[in-house]
Design a protein around this motif. Structure first.
Motif, PDB file in Angstrom:
ATOM      1  N   VAL A   1      36.501   8.943  50.257  1.00  0.00           N
ATOM      2  CA  VAL A   1      36.440   9.743  49.030  1.00  0.00           C
ATOM      3  C   VAL A   1      37.825   9.846  48.401  1.00  0.00           C
ATOM      4  O   VAL A   1      37.983   9.716  47.185  1.00  0.00           O
ATOM      5  CB  VAL A   1      35.855  11.140  49.329  1.00  0.00           C
TER       6      VAL A   1
ATOM      7  N   LEU B   1      35.749   1.670  39.505  1.00  0.00           N
ATOM      8  CA  LEU B   1      35.387   2.935  40.152  1.00  0.00           C
ATOM      9  C   LEU B   1      33.883   3.028  40.421  1.00  0.00           C
ATOM     10  O   LEU B   1      33.484   3.342  41.557  1.00  0.00           O
ATOM     11  CB  LEU B   1      35.861   4.132  39.319  1.00  0.00           C
ATOM     12  N   PRO B   2      33.004   2.739  39.462  1.00  0.00           N
ATOM     13  CA  PRO B   2      31.572   2.784  39.784  1.00  0.00           C
ATOM     14  C   PRO B   2      31.167   1.771  40.854  1.00  0.00           C
ATOM     15  O   PRO B   2      30.353   2.077  41.727  1.00  0.00           O
ATOM     16  CB  PRO B   2      30.892   2.461  38.446  1.00  0.00           C
TER      17      PRO B   2
ATOM     18  N   THR C   1      32.415   3.100  44.229  1.00  0.00           N
ATOM     19  CA  THR C   1      31.589   4.244  44.619  1.00  0.00           C
ATOM     20  C   THR C   1      30.236   3.770  45.134  1.00  0.00           C
ATOM     21  O   THR C   1      29.736   4.263  46.142  1.00  0.00           O
ATOM     22  CB  THR C   1      31.388   5.192  43.416  1.00  0.00           C
TER      23      THR C   1
ATOM     24  N   LEU D   1      38.675   6.559  46.822  1.00  0.00           N
ATOM     25  CA  LEU D   1      37.964   6.399  45.547  1.00  0.00           C
ATOM     26  C   LEU D   1      38.634   7.209  44.449  1.00  0.00           C
ATOM     27  O   LEU D   1      38.771   6.747  43.320  1.00  0.00           O
ATOM     28  CB  LEU D   1      36.500   6.838  45.690  1.00  0.00           C
TER      29      LEU D   1
ATOM     30  N   ALA E   1      30.711   2.153  48.655  1.00  0.00           N
ATOM     31  CA  ALA E   1      30.974   3.168  49.679  1.00  0.00           C
ATOM     32  C   ALA E   1      29.708   3.968  49.980  1.00  0.00           C
ATOM     33  O   ALA E   1      29.391   4.225  51.143  1.00  0.00           O
ATOM     34  CB  ALA E   1      32.089   4.098  49.217  1.00  0.00           C
ATOM     35  N   GLY E   2      28.982   4.335  48.965  1.00  0.00           N
ATOM     36  CA  GLY E   2      27.730   5.068  49.165  1.00  0.00           C
ATOM     37  C   GLY E   2      26.699   4.236  49.902  1.00  0.00           C
ATOM     38  O   GLY E   2      25.987   4.738  50.777  1.00  0.00           O
TER      39      GLY E   2
ATOM     40  N   LEU F   1      40.087   1.258  50.336  1.00  0.00           N
ATOM     41  CA  LEU F   1      38.631   1.381  50.432  1.00  0.00           C
ATOM     42  C   LEU F   1      38.039   0.189  51.186  1.00  0.00           C
ATOM     43  O   LEU F   1      37.141   0.362  52.022  1.00  0.00           O
ATOM     44  CB  LEU F   1      38.017   1.487  49.042  1.00  0.00           C
TER      45      LEU F   1
END
Length: 117
Positions: free
Chosen positions: A80, A5-6, A9, A83, A12-13, A91
């Motif tokens: 989002v 998950l991190p 994230t 995620l 994606a960011g 994703l």
């Protein structure tokens, strides 16, 4: 598996942030003439009012760039959700879509800047 998950994230960011930074940057033609010297000040000339010309004409490339920006927002919302669902496959597909849109947006924005002068 707790690091997925991190990592997702972060990726994606990073992708969305890169697109937003690129869109916010002024074009080369706006900052300099290509000779290393600042471009001369723009001179304003009287232009006909919209009532005289029949309305405002927006180049197709500008409309395509705006549509692509809306599509990026939609993809961002989907990312989002992916995620939140921990859906790494979805994703990855969305990141590929963002990369494809990036190339299209770059071309449309460059055309828009040329046609809007």
């Amino acid at each position: 598996m707790f690091w997925l998950l991190p990592a997702a994230t972060f990726l994606a960011g990073l992708a969305l942030g890169a697109v937003m930074v690129w869109l916010a940057q002024p074009g080369e033609s706006e900052t300099e003439t290509g000779t290393g010297e600042p471009s001369p000040e723009a001179t304003l000339s009287p232009s006909p009012s919209p009532s005289e010309t029949g309305g405002i004409v927006i180049p197709d490339s500008c409309l395509r760039a705006a549509d692509a920006a809306e599509e990026l927002v939609s993809i961002g919302r989907e990312a989002v959700g992916a995620l939140g669902d921990l859906d790494a496959v979805r994703l990855q597909e969305l990141v590929a879509d963002i990369e494809e849109l990036d190339a299209r947006v770059r071309d449309d924005v460059a055309d828009c800047r040329l046609q809007s002068r």
